[in-house]
Design a protein around this motif. Structure first.
Motif, short mmCIF file in Angstrom:
data_model
loop_
_atom_site.label_atom_id
_atom_site.label_comp_id
_atom_site.label_asym_id
_atom_site.label_seq_id
_atom_site.Cartn_x
_atom_site.Cartn_y
_atom_site.Cartn_z
N ALA A 129 -114.62 -39.57 -54.08
CA ALA A 129 -115.92 -39.66 -53.40
C ALA A 129 -116.30 -38.33 -52.76
CB ALA A 129 -115.86 -40.76 -52.34
N TRP A 135 -123.97 -40.23 -56.50
CA TRP A 135 -123.95 -41.69 -56.57
C TRP A 135 -122.55 -42.24 -56.47
CZ3 TRP A 135 -121.30 -44.33 -60.31
CH2 TRP A 135 -120.89 -43.60 -61.43
N VAL A 136 -121.53 -41.47 -56.92
CA VAL A 136 -120.15 -41.92 -56.81
C VAL A 136 -119.75 -42.04 -55.35
CG1 VAL A 136 -117.74 -41.38 -57.35
CG2 VAL A 136 -119.53 -40.92 -59.03
N ASP A 137 -120.08 -41.03 -54.57
CA ASP A 137 -119.79 -41.05 -53.14
C ASP A 137 -120.53 -42.20 -52.45
OD1 ASP A 137 -118.99 -40.40 -50.57
OD2 ASP A 137 -120.51 -38.85 -50.32
N THR A 138 -121.79 -42.39 -52.81
CA THR A 138 -122.58 -43.46 -52.20
C THR A 138 -121.99 -44.83 -52.51
OG1 THR A 138 -124.59 -42.12 -52.38
CG2 THR A 138 -124.87 -44.50 -52.09
N LEU A 139 -121.61 -45.05 -53.75
CA LEU A 139 -121.05 -46.34 -54.16
C LEU A 139 -119.75 -46.64 -53.42
CD1 LEU A 139 -121.23 -48.79 -56.06
CD2 LEU A 139 -119.95 -47.45 -57.75
N ILE A 140 -118.83 -45.67 -53.40
CA ILE A 140 -117.54 -45.90 -52.74
C ILE A 140 -117.71 -46.04 -51.23
CG2 ILE A 140 -115.28 -44.88 -52.26
CD1 ILE A 140 -115.37 -43.59 -55.02
N SER A 141 -118.53 -45.22 -50.64
CA SER A 141 -118.73 -45.25 -49.20
C SER A 141 -119.38 -46.56 -48.75
CB SER A 141 -119.60 -44.07 -48.75
OG SER A 141 -118.96 -42.85 -49.03
N ARG A 142 -120.37 -47.04 -49.50
CA ARG A 142 -121.02 -48.31 -49.12
C ARG A 142 -120.06 -49.48 -49.29
NH1 ARG A 142 -123.75 -44.68 -48.09
NH2 ARG A 142 -122.30 -44.91 -46.35
N PHE A 143 -119.20 -49.41 -50.29
CA PHE A 143 -118.21 -50.48 -50.49
C PHE A 143 -117.21 -50.49 -49.33
CE2 PHE A 143 -114.12 -51.91 -52.42
CZ PHE A 143 -114.49 -53.23 -52.64
#
Length: 319
Positions: A129, A135-143
């Motif tokens: 991330a 978008w990879v960082d956003t996806l992992i961070s929101r999860f």
């Protein structure tokens, strides 16, 4: 130009000794030798290592030498500590030494599995991330944010309960300690992932990372060869904290009946079963409590020593 026969040219000669010889010896030392030297000079870490080894031997080999098995419940109930029963007996007439041996074994197994699993998942996802961003960082961070909203104890309780019900319905009848450890590991990576992500976000802009990119290094090599080694101290500290947290979280699950199940036991389960005995029979509560404290102290001391030994900012070993 320096002449060949001048004193400057002859200074590095081995027979001269002194500062030049010491400098050559220090710089020639391999990395693992430097790490080992730093670790062995950390007195608290050595104490922690010895204590942890003793606890491991006690847990996994103690049952072979102790005279009473943990399944023997034929003794008088609530016997105080004595020569025959150094830790006394419990409410069912079991020898507390044998039970502590068994409980320490399962607690260590659970803690080690949780620490390894949560550290690996957290480091990998946090590094990915932080380095890729977008978008990879956003996806992992929101999860991660979503899971942090729900208390970890509730998540673990739901997962462990469903798995335990399935195993009982299927007639397994075996120990569920591994199920408990796996699920605790699967929810224990959130904090370390956020820490590693923040560090990688900072390190990815450093000059040595830019140089690696310019030389054509792959993303995998940059992350795992150049960036993560600079976070080893943080990883080790978080891994040691995960061990202590795993013991405590397993104790909380045992308190609500979803931890290690009988006939197996753990230090957390023993504390939960004897929480009301503190005033009448204090040895039943204090003995497993002391062992939990010893495990936590030993691992934390080791973590401090390894953190200092692996710190890449230390360039020389102090004499």
């Amino acid at each position: 130009m320096t002449e060949i026969g001048s004193p400057v040219a002859q200074a590095p000669a081995p027979q001269q000794g002194g500062e030049a010889s010491t400098f050559d010896t220090t710089t020639a030392r391999k990395q693992w030798q430097v790490i080992l030297r730093r670790f062995t000079r950390h007195k608290a870490a050595l104490v922690g290592l010895v204590l942890f080894v003793v606890l491991v031997l006690f847990a996994f080999l103690g049952g072979l030498f102790w005279k009473y098995p943990y399944t023997d419940l034929g003794f008088k109930r609530y016997l105080p500590p004595s020569a025959d029963h150094p830790f006394g007996t419990d409410r069912l007439g079991g020898d507390m030494v044998a039970l502590i041996i068994r409980g320490t074994q399962f607690s260590l197994q659970i803690a080690i599995v949780v620490a390894v699993l949560s550290t690996v998942i957290g480091v990998v996802l946090g590094a990915v991330a932080g380095y890729l961003k977008g978008w990879v960082d956003t996806l992992i961070s929101r999860f991660i944010d979503l899971l942090l909203v729900i208390p970890s104890l509730i998540i673990a309780a739901v997962l462990v309960r469903n798995s335990f019900v399935v195993s009982v319905a299927g007639g397994s009848g075996g120990s569920n300690w591994l199920i408990v450890a796996l699920y605790l590991g699967l929810i224990g990576w959130l904090s370390i992932a956020r820490v590693i992500r923040g560090m990688v976000l900072s390190l990815r802009e450093k000059e040595f990372v830019e140089a690696a990119r310019a030389l054509g290094a792959s993303t995998f090599r940059i992350v795992f060869r150049h960036i993560l080694p600079n976070t080893v101290d943080v990883i080790i500290v978080n891994a040691t904290l995960a061990i202590a947290q795993a013991v405590l979280l397993e104790a909380a699950l045992s308190f609500i009946g979803l931890g290690v199940q009988s006939p197996d036991t753990s230090l957390g389960l023993m504390i939960s079963l004897n929480k009301n005995e503190l005033t009448l029979h204090p040895w039943l509560f204090l003995t497993p409590f002391v062992f939990i404290v010893l495990i936590s102290l030993a691992v934390n001391f080791i973590g401090d020593g390894l953190r200092d030994a692996f710190d890449p900012r230390q360039k020389r070993v102090k004499a």
